[in-house]
Each structure stands twice: as C-alpha cells, then as structure tokens.
Design a protein around this motif. Structure first.
Motif, PDB file in Angstrom:
ATOM      1  N   GLU A  27      38.008  17.876 -43.861  1.00  0.00           N
ATOM      2  CA  GLU A  27      38.416  16.772 -44.727  1.00  0.00           C
ATOM      3  C   GLU A  27      38.989  15.618 -43.907  1.00  0.00           C
ATOM      4  N   PRO A  28      38.739  14.384 -44.355  1.00  0.00           N
ATOM      5  CA  PRO A  28      39.427  13.246 -43.728  1.00  0.00           C
ATOM      6  C   PRO A  28      40.939  13.390 -43.950  1.00  0.00           C
ATOM      7  N   ASP A  29      41.711  12.791 -43.092  1.00  0.00           N
ATOM      8  CA  ASP A  29      43.167  12.950 -43.163  1.00  0.00           C
ATOM      9  C   ASP A  29      43.748  12.580 -44.520  1.00  0.00           C
ATOM     10  N   ASP A  30      43.273  11.501 -45.156  1.00  0.00           N
ATOM     11  CA  ASP A  30      43.849  11.076 -46.433  1.00  0.00           C
ATOM     12  C   ASP A  30      43.650  12.135 -47.511  1.00  0.00           C
ATOM     13  N   ARG A  31      42.513  12.810 -47.507  1.00  0.00           N
ATOM     14  CA  ARG A  31      42.267  13.882 -48.486  1.00  0.00           C
ATOM     15  C   ARG A  31      43.066  15.130 -48.121  1.00  0.00           C
ATOM     16  N   ALA A  32      43.070  15.507 -46.861  1.00  0.00           N
ATOM     17  CA  ALA A  32      43.824  16.699 -46.449  1.00  0.00           C
ATOM     18  C   ALA A  32      45.309  16.535 -46.793  1.00  0.00           C
ATOM     19  N   LEU A  33      45.854  15.381 -46.493  1.00  0.00           N
ATOM     20  CA  LEU A  33      47.276  15.144 -46.795  1.00  0.00           C
ATOM     21  C   LEU A  33      47.528  15.118 -48.301  1.00  0.00           C
ATOM     22  N   GLY A  34      46.617  14.543 -49.064  1.00  0.00           N
ATOM     23  CA  GLY A  34      46.772  14.536 -50.520  1.00  0.00           C
ATOM     24  C   GLY A  34      46.824  15.942 -51.081  1.00  0.00           C
ATOM     25  N   VAL A  35      45.939  16.806 -50.612  1.00  0.00           N
ATOM     26  CA  VAL A  35      45.904  18.198 -51.072  1.00  0.00           C
ATOM     27  C   VAL A  35      47.178  18.929 -50.643  1.00  0.00           C
ATOM     28  N   ILE A  36      47.562  18.765 -49.389  1.00  0.00           N
ATOM     29  CA  ILE A  36      48.769  19.434 -48.880  1.00  0.00           C
ATOM     30  C   ILE A  36      49.996  19.007 -49.686  1.00  0.00           C
ATOM     31  N   LEU A  37      50.159  17.715 -49.891  1.00  0.00           N
ATOM     32  CA  LEU A  37      51.333  17.238 -50.620  1.00  0.00           C
ATOM     33  C   LEU A  37      51.324  17.731 -52.066  1.00  0.00           C
ATOM     34  N   HIS A  38      50.160  17.776 -52.683  1.00  0.00           N
ATOM     35  CA  HIS A  38      50.052  18.312 -54.039  1.00  0.00           C
ATOM     36  C   HIS A  38      50.534  19.771 -54.077  1.00  0.00           C
ATOM     37  N   ARG A  83      49.828  17.692 -63.085  1.00  0.00           N
ATOM     38  CA  ARG A  83      50.408  16.343 -62.978  1.00  0.00           C
ATOM     39  C   ARG A  83      51.869  16.408 -62.537  1.00  0.00           C
ATOM     40  N   GLU A  84      52.592  17.394 -63.037  1.00  0.00           N
ATOM     41  CA  GLU A  84      53.995  17.546 -62.620  1.00  0.00           C
ATOM     42  C   GLU A  84      54.090  17.881 -61.133  1.00  0.00           C
ATOM     43  N   ALA A  85      53.145  18.653 -60.612  1.00  0.00           N
ATOM     44  CA  ALA A  85      53.131  18.928 -59.166  1.00  0.00           C
ATOM     45  C   ALA A  85      52.919  17.632 -58.392  1.00  0.00           C
ATOM     46  N   ASP A  86      52.005  16.792 -58.874  1.00  0.00           N
ATOM     47  CA  ASP A  86      51.802  15.486 -58.226  1.00  0.00           C
ATOM     48  C   ASP A  86      53.083  14.657 -58.268  1.00  0.00           C
ATOM     49  N   GLN A  87      53.726  14.602 -59.429  1.00  0.00           N
ATOM     50  CA  GLN A  87      54.943  13.801 -59.581  1.00  0.00           C
ATOM     51  C   GLN A  87      56.056  14.301 -58.664  1.00  0.00           C
TER      52      GLN A  87
END
Length: 124
Positions: free
Chosen positions: A57-68, A86-90
């Motif tokens: 995965e590109p870094d922006d996607r990998a980081l998005g998944v990790i942070l989620h 959605r609460e996990a994202d928030q």
C-alpha cells in the motif's frame, strides 16, 4: 514503509498497548480488507492483525488503515467495546489530529486529502 514498526510507534506515541502482526491472506477475504483488531486484549495488549496487502500500500493508505485500527483500540481502552466504524475513525482523528478519509478506488482508509469523508454509510 515498515508497516509493523509504524503501527507500534504510533500506538506508543499515544500510550496504546498493541502487538501488530501479519495475518494469512485467507484471513482477509474481501477485496478491501486490510486489518482488524482482536478483542478482548491479552494481558492488556491489543493485537492488530494486518493483511499481507498492506506491504504494497502507498503510505497514505497504510497510515489511514493503521490509524483507523488504533481508533478501535482507543475505543476499547475507553470502555466502549460496542463502537461503530465511524466512531473508530473519530477516535483516531482526535488522538492523532488527522482526517481519516476513504479513497474512491476501493474505499480503503487513506490520509489523502482527495478521499471521501466521512466513512461511506454503505461500509457500516
């Protein structure tokens, strides 16, 4: 990107106890499956299981998944085991000061500003 290392570093930065590991491909049957968090924790440590797809995965996607996923951990730690995606994202957004978005290709989390926000309802 060292996905396992990034997961551990980001978790430690906000005081979350996680053990990231790679999962087998069969554990991620859907095209957009990238990771999941195991609940309940073992000895206070949450296991974050990552799809082998994350290696490419590109870094922006990998980081998005990790942070989620770390958002899920934060929800669990804060005694909110029955939270929504959605609460996990928030939770992740509040912890890390970023906006979790969803790319228009296969609706995987991303930090790319061109992504869709908030999480599309059809994803649950």
């Amino acid at each position: 990107m060292d996905v396992l290392g990034a997961t551990l570093s980001l978790a430690r930065a906000v005081g979350l106890r996680v053990r990231p590991r790679w999962g087998a491909p069969r554990m991620f049957p859907q095209a957009r499956d990238r990771a999941y968090t195991v609940y309940p924790p073992r000895d206070g440590v949450y296991e974050v299981v990552l799809s082998p797809r994350m290696r490419d995965e590109p870094d922006d996607r990998a980081l998005g998944v990790i942070l989620h996923e770390l958002g899920h951990v934060a929800c669990f730690v804060n005694a909110h085991p029955r939270h929504s995606e959605r609460e996990a994202d928030q939770e992740a957004e509040a912890l890390f000061g970023v906006e979790i978005r969803y790319d228009d290709r296969d609706l995987v989390q991303t930090l790319d500003a061109r992504g869709i926000r908030p999480r599309p309802r059809e994803l649950g």
